[in-house]
Motif scaffolding. Structure first.
Motif, PDB file in Angstrom:
ATOM      1  N   PRO A   1     -24.274 -17.316  25.079  1.00  0.00           N
ATOM      2  CA  PRO A   1     -25.005 -16.482  24.113  1.00  0.00           C
ATOM      3  C   PRO A   1     -24.169 -16.197  22.869  1.00  0.00           C
ATOM      4  CG  PRO A   1     -25.161 -15.572  26.339  1.00  0.00           C
ATOM      5  CD  PRO A   1     -24.128 -16.643  26.399  1.00  0.00           C
ATOM      6  N   ILE A   2     -24.890 -16.096  21.743  1.00  0.00           N
ATOM      7  CA  ILE A   2     -24.265 -15.646  20.496  1.00  0.00           C
ATOM      8  C   ILE A   2     -24.500 -14.152  20.406  1.00  0.00           C
ATOM      9  CG2 ILE A   2     -24.271 -15.843  17.996  1.00  0.00           C
ATOM     10  CD1 ILE A   2     -25.286 -18.683  18.302  1.00  0.00           C
ATOM     11  N   LYS A   3     -23.419 -13.372  20.391  1.00  0.00           N
ATOM     12  CA  LYS A   3     -23.546 -11.933  20.519  1.00  0.00           C
ATOM     13  C   LYS A   3     -23.583 -11.252  19.158  1.00  0.00           C
ATOM     14  CE  LYS A   3     -22.116 -11.508  25.203  1.00  0.00           C
ATOM     15  NZ  LYS A   3     -21.524 -10.577  26.175  1.00  0.00           N
ATOM     16  N   ILE A   4     -24.569 -10.344  19.012  1.00  0.00           N
ATOM     17  CA  ILE A   4     -24.751  -9.580  17.780  1.00  0.00           C
ATOM     18  C   ILE A   4     -24.477  -8.132  18.110  1.00  0.00           C
ATOM     19  CG2 ILE A   4     -26.286  -9.103  15.851  1.00  0.00           C
ATOM     20  CD1 ILE A   4     -25.755 -12.030  16.259  1.00  0.00           C
ATOM     21  N   PRO A   5     -23.521  -7.476  17.427  1.00  0.00           N
ATOM     22  CA  PRO A   5     -23.183  -6.086  17.759  1.00  0.00           C
ATOM     23  C   PRO A   5     -24.260  -5.115  17.276  1.00  0.00           C
ATOM     24  CG  PRO A   5     -21.935  -6.793  15.851  1.00  0.00           C
ATOM     25  CD  PRO A   5     -22.664  -8.005  16.345  1.00  0.00           C
ATOM     26  N   ALA A   6     -24.120  -3.864  17.668  1.00  0.00           N
ATOM     27  CA  ALA A   6     -25.055  -2.817  17.267  1.00  0.00           C
ATOM     28  C   ALA A   6     -25.059  -2.659  15.753  1.00  0.00           C
ATOM     29  CB  ALA A   6     -24.683  -1.495  17.946  1.00  0.00           C
ATOM     30  N   ASP A   7     -26.250  -2.366  15.203  1.00  0.00           N
ATOM     31  CA  ASP A   7     -26.482  -2.157  13.768  1.00  0.00           C
ATOM     32  C   ASP A   7     -26.349  -3.431  12.947  1.00  0.00           C
ATOM     33  OD1 ASP A   7     -26.977   0.548  14.142  1.00  0.00           O
ATOM     34  OD2 ASP A   7     -24.843   1.063  13.930  1.00  0.00           O
ATOM     35  N   ALA A   8     -25.977  -4.553  13.576  1.00  0.00           N
ATOM     36  CA  ALA A   8     -25.983  -5.826  12.854  1.00  0.00           C
ATOM     37  C   ALA A   8     -27.428  -6.365  12.819  1.00  0.00           C
ATOM     38  CB  ALA A   8     -25.041  -6.821  13.508  1.00  0.00           C
ATOM     39  N   THR A   9     -27.655  -7.368  11.997  1.00  0.00           N
ATOM     40  CA  THR A   9     -29.029  -7.836  11.785  1.00  0.00           C
ATOM     41  C   THR A   9     -29.163  -9.323  12.080  1.00  0.00           C
ATOM     42  OG1 THR A   9     -28.584  -8.282   9.449  1.00  0.00           O
ATOM     43  CG2 THR A   9     -29.524  -6.130   9.987  1.00  0.00           C
ATOM     44  N   VAL A  10     -30.340  -9.663  12.545  1.00  0.00           N
ATOM     45  CA  VAL A  10     -30.784 -11.055  12.590  1.00  0.00           C
ATOM     46  C   VAL A  10     -31.733 -11.230  11.400  1.00  0.00           C
ATOM     47  CG1 VAL A  10     -32.020 -12.798  13.897  1.00  0.00           C
ATOM     48  CG2 VAL A  10     -30.583 -11.141  15.088  1.00  0.00           C
ATOM     49  N   THR A  11     -31.428 -12.134  10.482  1.00  0.00           N
ATOM     50  CA  THR A  11     -32.228 -12.289   9.251  1.00  0.00           C
ATOM     51  C   THR A  11     -32.773 -13.706   9.145  1.00  0.00           C
ATOM     52  OG1 THR A  11     -30.308 -12.887   7.921  1.00  0.00           O
ATOM     53  CG2 THR A  11     -30.882 -10.549   8.036  1.00  0.00           C
ATOM     54  N   MET A  12     -33.989 -13.769   8.616  1.00  0.00           N
ATOM     55  CA  MET A  12     -34.605 -15.059   8.265  1.00  0.00           C
ATOM     56  C   MET A  12     -35.025 -14.992   6.794  1.00  0.00           C
ATOM     57  SD  MET A  12     -37.955 -17.103   9.795  1.00  0.00           S
ATOM     58  CE  MET A  12     -39.102 -15.790   9.416  1.00  0.00           C
ATOM     59  N   ASN A  13     -34.424 -15.821   5.961  1.00  0.00           N
ATOM     60  CA  ASN A  13     -34.751 -15.877   4.531  1.00  0.00           C
ATOM     61  C   ASN A  13     -35.593 -17.108   4.264  1.00  0.00           C
ATOM     62  OD1 ASN A  13     -33.858 -17.074   1.644  1.00  0.00           O
ATOM     63  ND2 ASN A  13     -33.994 -14.843   1.555  1.00  0.00           N
ATOM     64  N   VAL A  14     -36.758 -16.906   3.644  1.00  0.00           N
ATOM     65  CA  VAL A  14     -37.682 -18.001   3.324  1.00  0.00           C
ATOM     66  C   VAL A  14     -37.757 -18.143   1.808  1.00  0.00           C
ATOM     67  CG1 VAL A  14     -40.037 -18.872   3.508  1.00  0.00           C
ATOM     68  CG2 VAL A  14     -39.014 -17.603   5.411  1.00  0.00           C
ATOM     69  N   ASN A  15     -37.393 -19.303   1.314  1.00  0.00           N
ATOM     70  CA  ASN A  15     -37.533 -19.651  -0.116  1.00  0.00           C
ATOM     71  C   ASN A  15     -38.720 -20.608  -0.225  1.00  0.00           C
ATOM     72  OD1 ASN A  15     -37.331 -20.383  -2.771  1.00  0.00           O
ATOM     73  ND2 ASN A  15     -35.111 -20.699  -2.733  1.00  0.00           N
ATOM     74  N   CYS A  16     -39.862 -20.090  -0.659  1.00  0.00           N
ATOM     75  CA  CYS A  16     -41.129 -20.851  -0.648  1.00  0.00           C
ATOM     76  C   CYS A  16     -41.244 -21.697  -1.910  1.00  0.00           C
ATOM     77  CB  CYS A  16     -42.314 -19.892  -0.534  1.00  0.00           C
ATOM     78  SG  CYS A  16     -43.919 -20.732  -0.564  1.00  0.00           S
ATOM     79  N   ALA A  17     -41.265 -22.999  -1.747  1.00  0.00           N
ATOM     80  CA  ALA A  17     -41.500 -23.895  -2.885  1.00  0.00           C
ATOM     81  C   ALA A  17     -42.981 -24.195  -3.069  1.00  0.00           C
ATOM     82  CB  ALA A  17     -40.721 -25.199  -2.695  1.00  0.00           C
TER      83      ALA A  17
END
Length: 443
Positions: free
Chosen positions: A398-414
């Protein structure tokens, strides 16, 4: 004896030619008597001189006289109806040249009174204007009379719907001079729907200095100017039909198509990210899948899924994984317009560590652009949207993400894609599902 010229009326020899009045465009005549006072037969050549010479003739132009005889010649004046022939008094002279005694030439004179006439040439440009509330025109005026004029304008329209304005309101014109004035028309009420409304009107151009004479002699030889203002509706019929069809399509999209598409996309994403069976043990003694979140000393020593932050993630700051967690998943839904970018996030709750083992990305519309996924400060992947419809990634560790950290998805729509409905979407729409073990942090 020296030849002499006399008038046709009574009086002594050598008097001037009688004065004459002529109207431009008409004719007038006067006469001159030539007498031979010499003792020989003499021939006389008569020539008109002065400002009237261009439109004055003499008949006959040559006479032969015996001694003591005389002959009367006729002088005809025919000035053209032109602004070049100014009203007023103009001198007229006749040169009488003896053939045998040229040194005895005489030049009798008279005065020609040219009567005034008034004539205006007017034109409106354009004759028809289209607009919602206002129309602009140009009135061209030329003074074709032979006296100065001061031209004023008077509009006329059935009813009182139109308001008029002239700039300037008057035009002073010399004979042969041209000028323009601007006309503005305005109506108070707009036409919202339906057919265009035509408002006809006329404009009278009047010479203010000859208004009294106009009734008697017809100073205004040109008819009034006819023009039209066409008031067009604010919303034409075809625009109403287009708006109604567009509103119907928008309502159909939000009421029927969009909910069905989003439901299908979420269902497909949920099916892909269903929890996988957890094997009993791997070769190195750790869980290859999502697991239950329970770690052992051996797992931490291998640098696998422990909370101390081996190769699988960043670890917990200021604490460690308690070893007891539960399977968890979250969905990030991002919608953005073409040419724009937008970011969706998931924040790990306080006191928790999120060990991510699986992600699924859904591009169900077939959008074009760029998608970037980050776990905390770590960039996981960047994908061109046009290369996939559904994409999944899995990690044994597993890739561990600590508390208060974020998982982000950025979409640049062409460019938004075309979903199953067959009609191109108005904006890009991507879904990210993240799965793993959410564990407590102990200090």
């Amino acid at each position: 004896m020296t030849p002499s010229a006399a008038s046709s009326g009574p009086g002594a020899p050598g008097l001037d030619i009688p004065a004459v009045t002529v109207t431009p465009g008409g004719t007038a005549s006067t006469s001159l008597t030539v007498r031979n006072d010499s003792d020989i037969v003499e021939a006389y050549t008569l020539e008109v001189v002065g400002d009237c010479a261009a439109w004055t003739t003499v008949e006959p132009a040559r006479v032969s006289l015996y001694p003591g005889t005389s002959e009367t010649v006729t002088i005809r004046l025919a000035p053209p109806r032109s602004p070049d022939i100014r009203a007023g008094d103009v001198p007229l002279a006749m040169r009488v040249l003896p053939t045998e005694h040229p040194e005895s030439v005489t030049v009798p004179e008279t005065t020609v009174h040219i009567e005034a006439f008034h004539e205006l040439r007017t034109e409106v440009l354009p004759r028809r204007r289209r607009g919602w509330l206002r129309g602009r025109y140009r009135l061209a005026v030329r003074n074709e009379g032979n006296t100065p004029a001061r031209v004023s304008f008077a509009p006329e329209q059935p009813g009182e719907e139109l308001k008029f304005g002239f700039t300037p309101p008057e035009l002073p014109l010399e004979p042969g001079e041209s000028a323009e004035t601007r006309l503005r028309t305005r109506i108070g009420k707009p036409v919202w729907f339906g057919k265009p409304v035509v408002w006809p009107f006329t404009v009278h151009a009047t010479d203010a200095e000859a208004a009294a004479e106009a009734e008697r002699s017809g100073a205004l030889v040109r008819p009034p100017l006819d023009a039209e203002f066409v008031q067009i509706p604010i919303f034409p019929k075809w625009l109403l039909a287009v708006l109604a069809a567009l509103i119907a399509l928008i309502l159909a999209w939000f009421a029927l198509v969009r909910p069905a598409v989003r439901s299908a996309a979420k269902q497909a994403a949920d099916e892909v990210v269903q929890p996988r069976p957890t094997p009993g043990n791997s070769q190195n003694g750790q869980s290859p899948g999502s697991g239950t979140g329970k770690g052992t000393g051996k797992q931490q020593g291998d640098g696998g899924s422990g909370g101390t932050g081996g190769s699988g993630g960043t670890g917990g700051t200021g604490g460690t994984d308690s070893g007891n967690g539960q399977q968890s998943s979250t969905t990030i839904d991002v919608q953005t317009a073409g040419g724009a970018s937008k970011t969706g996030t998931y924040v790990v709750p306080k006191g928790k560590i999120f060990g991510i083992t699986d992600i699924v990305v859904a591009n169900f519309q077939g959008d074009e652009g760029l998608l970037t996924i980050n776990f905390g400060d770590r960039k996981i992947t960047t994908i061109a949207l046009e290369t996939f419809r559904n994409q999944d990634y899995h990690w044994v560790t597993p890739i561990k993400i600590p508390a208060d950290a974020t998982v982000t998805m950025n979409v640049n729509c062409a460019k938004p894609g075309t979903p199953a409905t067959g009609q191109q979407a108005s904006q890009c729409h991507e879904v990210l599902n993240v799965s793993g073990v959410l564990s407590d942090v102990t200090r």
